[in-house]
Design a protein around this motif. Structure first.
Motif, short mmCIF file in Angstrom:
data_model
loop_
_atom_site.label_atom_id
_atom_site.label_comp_id
_atom_site.label_asym_id
_atom_site.label_seq_id
_atom_site.Cartn_x
_atom_site.Cartn_y
_atom_site.Cartn_z
N ARG A 1 -5.32 9.72 0.10
CA ARG A 1 -5.85 8.38 -0.10
C ARG A 1 -4.73 7.36 -0.01
O ARG A 1 -3.56 7.69 -0.19
N LYS A 2 -5.12 6.12 0.24
CA LYS A 2 -4.16 5.02 0.24
C LYS A 2 -4.55 4.08 -0.88
O LYS A 2 -5.70 3.66 -0.98
N ARG A 3 -3.60 3.77 -1.74
CA ARG A 3 -3.86 2.79 -2.78
C ARG A 3 -3.16 1.49 -2.40
O ARG A 3 -1.98 1.47 -2.07
N SER A 4 -3.93 0.43 -2.40
CA SER A 4 -3.41 -0.90 -2.11
C SER A 4 -3.45 -1.66 -3.42
O SER A 4 -4.47 -1.69 -4.10
N VAL A 5 -2.33 -2.26 -3.78
CA VAL A 5 -2.25 -2.96 -5.07
C VAL A 5 -1.69 -4.36 -4.89
O VAL A 5 -0.95 -4.64 -3.95
N VAL A 39 -6.71 -3.85 -7.37
CA VAL A 39 -6.37 -2.52 -6.86
C VAL A 39 -7.51 -2.06 -5.95
O VAL A 39 -8.67 -2.29 -6.26
N ARG A 95 -11.10 10.87 1.53
CA ARG A 95 -9.70 10.97 1.95
C ARG A 95 -9.64 11.16 3.46
O ARG A 95 -10.63 11.46 4.10
N GLY A 100 0.82 -1.20 0.00
CA GLY A 100 0.00 0.00 0.00
C GLY A 100 0.86 1.25 0.00
O GLY A 100 2.02 1.21 0.42
N GLN A 101 0.29 2.34 -0.49
CA GLN A 101 1.01 3.60 -0.56
C GLN A 101 0.02 4.73 -0.32
O GLN A 101 -1.03 4.79 -0.95
N SER A 102 0.38 5.63 0.60
CA SER A 102 -0.44 6.82 0.84
C SER A 102 0.00 7.92 -0.11
O SER A 102 1.19 8.15 -0.28
N VAL A 109 -8.61 1.51 -3.57
CA VAL A 109 -8.31 2.87 -3.14
C VAL A 109 -9.24 3.22 -1.99
O VAL A 109 -10.46 3.06 -2.10
N ARG A 110 -8.63 3.69 -0.89
CA ARG A 110 -9.38 4.02 0.32
C ARG A 110 -8.81 5.30 0.93
O ARG A 110 -7.74 5.73 0.56
#
Length: 142
Positions: A48-52, A63, A37, A23-25, A65-66
């Motif tokens: 946002r945080k994207r988890s891939v 993918v 957000r 994950g990456q913010s 997005v949260r």
């Protein structure tokens, strides 16, 4: 469909058997609504945080997005369910941020094996880890 074609042309099984999750913010633009957000206190980012999940070729089978305040482990449950529903990636590699109850939950609910990959002692920053044979004995190669 496109992912299966790309994997086939690369000489791989059309459905990947393994993936890596992380994950990456990322900062949210001023136009991003406040409801989608939040503030990630660890990274000091409002966004946002994207988890891939990526397969062994770097293709994206899932993918999510949260809001940034969502912890990696909490976001990973939806990501792992997405992998399960796509019918691929029964083994997932993740870093220490995903350790804990998620590993047992993933094995029990969607039937996915989550291997937690730790940094070698003394490592600082990013480094590519070599394949570790012991971690690969419990799952089929694609």
């Amino acid at each position: 469909m496109l992912r299966r074609r790309v994997r086939g042309k690369a000489g791989r099984d059309p459905k990947p058997s393994a993936a890596v999750i992380d994950g990456q913010s990322v900062k949210g633009a001023g136009t991003v609504g406040a409801g989608t957000r939040d503030y990630d206190a660890n990274k000091k980012i409002n966004g946002r945080k994207r988890s891939v999940a990526v397969d062994t070729l770097g293709l994206l089978p899932a993918v999510m997005v949260r809001p940034a305040a969502v912890r990696d482990r909490a976001g990973a449950t939806s990501l792992l369910l997405g992998l399960y529903l796509s019918g691929s990636c029964r083994v997932v590699f993740a870093d220490q941020g995903f350790a804990g109850r998620l590993v047992a939950w993933a094995r029990r609910v969607p039937g996915i094996i989550v291997h937690i990959v730790t940094k070698p002692a003394g490592q600082h920053g990013f480094q590519v880890h070599p394949r570790r044979c012991a971690a690969f004995l419990s799952w089929p190669q694609d």
